[in-house]
Scaffold this motif. Sequence first.
Motif, PDB file in Angstrom:
ATOM      1  N   UNK A 255      34.112 -18.122  -8.661  1.00  0.00           N
ATOM      2  CA  UNK A 255      34.504 -18.109 -10.364  1.00  0.00           C
ATOM      3  C   UNK A 255      35.257 -17.325 -10.520  1.00  0.00           C
ATOM      4  N   UNK A 256      36.012 -16.936 -10.063  1.00  0.00           N
ATOM      5  CA  UNK A 256      37.294 -16.338 -10.819  1.00  0.00           C
ATOM      6  C   UNK A 256      38.535 -17.155 -10.907  1.00  0.00           C
ATOM      7  N   UNK A 257      39.599 -16.938 -12.150  1.00  0.00           N
ATOM      8  CA  UNK A 257      40.635 -17.926 -12.474  1.00  0.00           C
ATOM      9  C   UNK A 257      41.769 -17.340 -11.922  1.00  0.00           C
ATOM     10  N   UNK A 258      41.986 -18.282 -11.615  1.00  0.00           N
ATOM     11  CA  UNK A 258      43.740 -18.331 -10.429  1.00  0.00           C
ATOM     12  C   UNK A 258      44.363 -17.508 -11.223  1.00  0.00           C
ATOM     13  N   UNK A 259      44.604 -16.768 -12.204  1.00  0.00           N
ATOM     14  CA  UNK A 259      45.278 -16.071 -12.690  1.00  0.00           C
ATOM     15  C   UNK A 259      44.810 -14.733 -13.209  1.00  0.00           C
ATOM     16  N   UNK A 260      43.897 -14.598 -12.933  1.00  0.00           N
ATOM     17  CA  UNK A 260      43.266 -13.168 -12.663  1.00  0.00           C
ATOM     18  C   UNK A 260      43.449 -12.806 -10.856  1.00  0.00           C
ATOM     19  N   UNK A 261      44.282 -13.819  -9.687  1.00  0.00           N
ATOM     20  CA  UNK A 261      44.060 -12.941  -8.434  1.00  0.00           C
ATOM     21  C   UNK A 261      45.549 -12.380  -8.349  1.00  0.00           C
ATOM     22  N   UNK A 262      45.771 -11.354  -7.844  1.00  0.00           N
ATOM     23  CA  UNK A 262      46.736 -10.472  -7.783  1.00  0.00           C
ATOM     24  C   UNK A 262      46.750 -10.119  -6.283  1.00  0.00           C
TER      25      UNK A 262
ATOM     26  N   UNK B  84      50.243 -15.968   1.648  1.00  0.00           N
ATOM     27  CA  UNK B  84      50.105 -16.262   0.353  1.00  0.00           C
ATOM     28  C   UNK B  84      49.359 -17.233   0.359  1.00  0.00           C
ATOM     29  N   UNK B  85      49.517 -17.540   0.414  1.00  0.00           N
ATOM     30  CA  UNK B  85      48.347 -18.706   0.654  1.00  0.00           C
ATOM     31  C   UNK B  85      46.603 -18.196   0.892  1.00  0.00           C
ATOM     32  N   UNK B  86      46.527 -17.809   2.033  1.00  0.00           N
ATOM     33  CA  UNK B  86      45.507 -17.526   2.382  1.00  0.00           C
ATOM     34  C   UNK B  86      44.635 -16.101   1.916  1.00  0.00           C
ATOM     35  N   UNK B  87      45.292 -15.478   0.676  1.00  0.00           N
ATOM     36  CA  UNK B  87      45.395 -14.117   0.539  1.00  0.00           C
ATOM     37  C   UNK B  87      44.295 -14.976  -0.314  1.00  0.00           C
ATOM     38  N   UNK B  88      45.226 -15.710  -1.216  1.00  0.00           N
ATOM     39  CA  UNK B  88      44.492 -16.373  -2.918  1.00  0.00           C
ATOM     40  C   UNK B  88      43.083 -17.286  -2.530  1.00  0.00           C
ATOM     41  N   UNK B  89      43.393 -17.468  -1.447  1.00  0.00           N
ATOM     42  CA  UNK B  89      41.997 -19.098  -1.487  1.00  0.00           C
ATOM     43  C   UNK B  89      40.893 -18.069  -0.991  1.00  0.00           C
ATOM     44  N   UNK B  90      40.867 -17.068  -0.126  1.00  0.00           N
ATOM     45  CA  UNK B  90      40.191 -15.778  -0.223  1.00  0.00           C
ATOM     46  C   UNK B  90      39.418 -15.360  -1.276  1.00  0.00           C
ATOM     47  N   UNK B  91      40.230 -14.990  -2.461  1.00  0.00           N
ATOM     48  CA  UNK B  91      40.154 -14.074  -3.625  1.00  0.00           C
ATOM     49  C   UNK B  91      39.230 -15.279  -4.064  1.00  0.00           C
ATOM     50  N   UNK B  92      39.894 -16.989  -4.042  1.00  0.00           N
ATOM     51  CA  UNK B  92      38.732 -17.950  -5.352  1.00  0.00           C
ATOM     52  C   UNK B  92      37.745 -18.118  -4.318  1.00  0.00           C
ATOM     53  N   UNK B  93      37.715 -17.549  -3.022  1.00  0.00           N
ATOM     54  CA  UNK B  93      36.236 -17.697  -2.474  1.00  0.00           C
ATOM     55  C   UNK B  93      36.114 -19.342  -1.414  1.00  0.00           C
ATOM     56  N   UNK B  94      37.911 -19.892  -1.658  1.00  0.00           N
ATOM     57  CA  UNK B  94      37.521 -20.820  -1.219  1.00  0.00           C
ATOM     58  C   UNK B  94      37.630 -21.257   0.575  1.00  0.00           C
TER      59      UNK B  94
ATOM     60  N   UNK C 148      43.853  -8.042  -4.621  1.00  0.00           N
ATOM     61  CA  UNK C 148      43.781  -9.122  -3.513  1.00  0.00           C
ATOM     62  C   UNK C 148      44.217  -9.156  -2.538  1.00  0.00           C
ATOM     63  N   UNK C 149      44.822  -8.584  -2.043  1.00  0.00           N
ATOM     64  CA  UNK C 149      45.620  -8.152  -0.403  1.00  0.00           C
ATOM     65  C   UNK C 149      47.202  -8.584  -0.887  1.00  0.00           C
ATOM     66  N   UNK C 150      48.009  -8.050   0.565  1.00  0.00           N
ATOM     67  CA  UNK C 150      49.295  -8.114   0.637  1.00  0.00           C
ATOM     68  C   UNK C 150      49.339  -8.676   2.067  1.00  0.00           C
TER      69      UNK C 150
END
Length: 359
Positions: A39-46, A293-303, A103-105
């Motif tokens: 439910x998070x917006x991508x722009x809020x993922x760091x 990096x994509x793996x970290x972002x997708x996790x944060x977005x719940x994908x 959200x990850x490094x």
Amino acid sequence: MTSRSRHTAAALALLTLAVACSTGDGAPAAAPSGPPASGRAAKDVHVAFVGAAANLNFSQEMMEGAKYAGQELGADVQVVAPPGPDGQAEVGLFQQVVATAKDGVSVMTLNPELFTRPAADAIAKGVPVVAADVPLAKDSGVTTLVSNDNPAAGAMLADAVLTRLPAGKKGTIVLGVPTPGLPVLEARLKGMKERLLAKNPGLEVLGPFDSKQAPDDNYKAWSGLVRAHSGALAFLDAGDPAAFNLPKIKQETSASWLCAAFDLNDAGLAAIKSGQSVGVADPQHWLKGYVATRLLIERALGKREIPKGFWDSGAAMVTEDNVDEVIARQKGPEARAAWYKKLIDEQFADVQGRMKPLS
């Protein structure tokens, strides 16, 4: 503030790049199964990517891939690295970005032994960590590595050289390694040596010798090795700077020996095109930075959850036959992204299926 702290803070200020763009048509679809959307917006993922050195190709390529993942998915991605190889400075940068990249490094380092405790501390704080290219120690708690099959890449480089030598040719081949003991490079060397001797037992393989990581030091080291082994058939290096330094030395000495190395840079590609270099093994570092990096972002977005194990992102040989294609690919971020799109789609089509055990 100590001089080390000032240096690290300055490096962070100079080298941090934040990427935040709209998702656009390039955003990946959610995995067919996995956790519900956050439910998070991508722009809020760091998230962040920490590279080993801003002046070396392998690190630059991974940093570019990480930045593109942020642009494609619309997330905020910090990309940092010390100006040159400096493990302590890199640890300082890692610890600083952990404070903001909640959200990850993902991290690529030439000094994995320095990251065991910092990575474990980050994970204990709830910040996921993914290793790119070089594995971190088991005690770090990092359970995902995005890299390539380095023994196979070393064998691929050896094959390219062997095709330029008469079958059964006797003589010496000299191996160099810019960071002795680094598992990734040692694996490449193992692949080189085993393939050379398997296909031509009459060869004498010397080394690996310490060829140094800094470009100027690498030039001096290889100059000395070439003088000491002037009758060698070929000089091969498991790392980056030799891709341009060995052809330079060959041209300066009007020599006829063969040379080959790893990784991409403009001078190294030009040397292939001019015939001074047999070629370079391309571990496709851009793809590693992108995937991690994509793996970290997708996790944060719940994908999807971050898969555990070894993600083999692949490698390819660059020779005179395909160097023009690679030069065109390296022209800019969009050209790289367009070239890698097929590989990205293939690798993300079955994420769990492609994972291997992380030894």
